[in-house]
Design an enzyme around this catalytic site. Structure first.
Site, PDB file in Angstrom:
ATOM      1  N   HIS A 224      12.655   8.342  13.167  1.00 14.44           N
ATOM      2  CA  HIS A 224      11.172   7.101  12.601  1.00 14.44           C
ATOM      3  C   HIS A 224       9.707   7.935  13.002  1.00 14.44           C
ATOM      4  O   HIS A 224       9.128   7.424  13.597  1.00 14.44           O
ATOM      5  CB  HIS A 224      11.183   5.463  13.905  1.00 14.44           C
TER       6      HIS A 224
ATOM      7  N   ARG B  33       0.853  -1.182  -0.233  1.00 15.21           N
ATOM      8  CA  ARG B  33      -0.374  -0.015   0.513  1.00 15.21           C
ATOM      9  C   ARG B  33       0.734   1.472   0.297  1.00 15.21           C
ATOM     10  O   ARG B  33       0.422   2.116  -0.671  1.00 15.21           O
ATOM     11  CB  ARG B  33      -1.171  -0.037   0.907  1.00 15.21           C
TER      12      ARG B  33
ATOM     13  N   ARG C 122      12.258  -0.763   8.409  1.00 15.83           N
ATOM     14  CA  ARG C 122      12.932  -0.733   9.066  1.00 15.83           C
ATOM     15  C   ARG C 122      14.514  -0.716   8.651  1.00 15.83           C
ATOM     16  O   ARG C 122      14.907  -1.672   7.753  1.00 15.83           O
ATOM     17  CB  ARG C 122      12.466  -2.309   9.712  1.00 15.83           C
TER      18      ARG C 122
ATOM     19  N   GLU D  33      17.804   1.646  16.134  1.00 18.45           N
ATOM     20  CA  GLU D  33      16.857   2.406  17.165  1.00 18.45           C
ATOM     21  C   GLU D  33      16.749   2.438  18.623  1.00 18.45           C
ATOM     22  O   GLU D  33      16.948   0.739  18.859  1.00 18.45           O
ATOM     23  CB  GLU D  33      15.466   2.592  16.558  1.00 18.45           C
TER      24      GLU D  33
HETATM   25  C1  DGY Z   1       4.821   0.848  11.727  1.00 17.79           C
HETATM   26  O1  DGY Z   1       3.206   1.307  11.464  1.00 17.79           O
HETATM   27  O2  DGY Z   1       5.320   0.352  11.110  1.00 17.79           O
HETATM   28  C2  DGY Z   1       5.678   2.142  11.725  1.00 17.79           C
HETATM   29  O3  DGY Z   1       6.901   2.030  11.446  1.00 17.79           O
HETATM   30  C3  DGY Z   1       5.128   2.507  12.977  1.00 17.79           C
HETATM   31  O4  DGY Z   1       5.108   4.691  12.695  1.00 17.79           O
END
Ligand code: DGY
Length: 337
Positions: free
Chosen positions: A287, A158, A240, A269
């Site tokens: 993030h 998405r 990530r 992180e």
């Molecule tokens: C997610 O929803 O995976 C984001 O990285 C957190 O904001």
């Protein structure tokens, strides 16, 4: 009268939204932003029926070992690499996440980061704030164009599709690679062409990573992948941290193998690799890709709905939860976010 179910909320979120849980459950709310270690999480889960957690809380076999009542874990986030879904499912515990509500906000931010890397926005600001700007300089801080360039998207779920749709406003050619090729109508809608992994890296002027993290995707962007990229290209990661080998990236940025990068996510992180911090040609953000107020509220709202529904609590359990289903992940065939 039957005993009320009990739930744990691992971080302060939005009180007015979390208040909906109080209608159904006894709520144990962590009052301050906290770093929970494994033992704290295990203790918190020991006596509850459900939990609302964020990506900061790792919930796996160890943390649920003594959680005999636990039936649902609602993650406030679309990414769920903090959950060991297989371990939860093995115990019959429902795991949910918050897709869709953050798609457009996250795609906005991916685009913003890509532009910032291409046009050296944060580097230019640091230059100015440091008092280094001595006057208008015709050849100072020259960047790369987005318009008319080739955008590469790794992971065409998405959010990837949202980025592709934005790219047509910039007259970009869009290439993508994904675990499964998209249906023709979606490709048409996104004006995106499917290519293999190597071709994506070789052809992209601006490459954006939007694939979910899994053990199979660990360091999928390594020195070999970076070596395939054009030296003028940019790399943006909003997925990530573990997807990118940060040492290989620092090498590529330092030795001119790659023009610039933008990272919103990091392997350790909140610790950031000092080699990345020392570089000028990288944009670093903590993030925040899904971090608009409206979207963070919508994420909590959906997670609360999910928990209520998964625990079958009362008439407000009006919608089915959004359960996480796991599929086979293949390193060179990224899935969707
Ligand atoms: C997610 O929803 O995976 C984001 O990285 C957190 O904001």
């Amino acid at each position: 009268m039957s005993e009320r179910q009990k739930v744990w909320v691992s971080q302060p979120l939005f009180d007015d939204i979390v208040a909906r849980l109080h209608d159904h459950f006894d709520v144990v709310q962590v009052p301050e932003v906290s770093e929970h270690d494994s033992a704290t999480i295990a203790a918190a889960l020991r006596d509850v029926d459900g939990a609302l957690v964020t990506l900061n809380e790792r919930v796996g076999a160890k943390e649920i070992a003594e959680a005999s009542k636990l039936r649902a874990v609602a993650n406030v986030g679309v990414g769920y690499n903090n959950l060991d879904v297989a371990a939860l499912h093995a115990r019959g515990i429902v795991a949910t996440n918050t897709p869709d509500v953050l798609t457009e906000t996250t795609a906005d931010f991916g685009f913003a980061l890509m532009m910032a890397a291409a046009r050296r926005v944060t580097e230019a600001e640091r230059h100015l704030r440091a008092g280094k700007w001595q006057g208008w300089n015709f050849k100072g801080l020259l960047g790369a164009d987005l318009h008319g360039s080739t955008l590469g998207i790794l992971g065409m779920g998405r959010i990837g599709q949202g980025i592709a749709r934005r790219a047509s406003g910039f007259d970009m050619r869009v290439l993508y690679h994904n675990r499964t090729r998209l249906p023709a109508d979606i490709e048409r809608d996104c004006r995106a062409e499917y290519v293999d992994f190597d071709m994506l890296f070789a052809r992209a002027d601006h490459l954006v990573l939007v694939l979910p993290y899994s053990a199979e995707n660990h360091h999928i962007v390594d020195a070999a992948a970076l070596a395939k990229m054009q030296p003028t290209a940019t790399l943006t990661n909003i997925a990530r941290g573990g997807i990118v080998d940060e040492t290989a990236l620092a090498d590529a940025l330092a030795n001119g193998r790659l023009a610039s990068a933008a990272l919103d996510v990091f392997e350790g992180e909140p610790t950031v690799n000092p080699r990345l911090l020392a570089l000028d040609n990288i944009v670093l953000t903590p993030h925040i890709a899904s971090g608009s107020l409206a979207t963070r509220r919508a994420m909590v709202d959906l997670a609360v709905d999910n928990l209520i529904a998964a625990l079958g609590a009362g008439p407000d359990a009006g919608h089915p939860p959004t359960p996480i289903s796991t599929g086979t992940k293949d390193a060179k065939r990224p899935g969707t976010a």
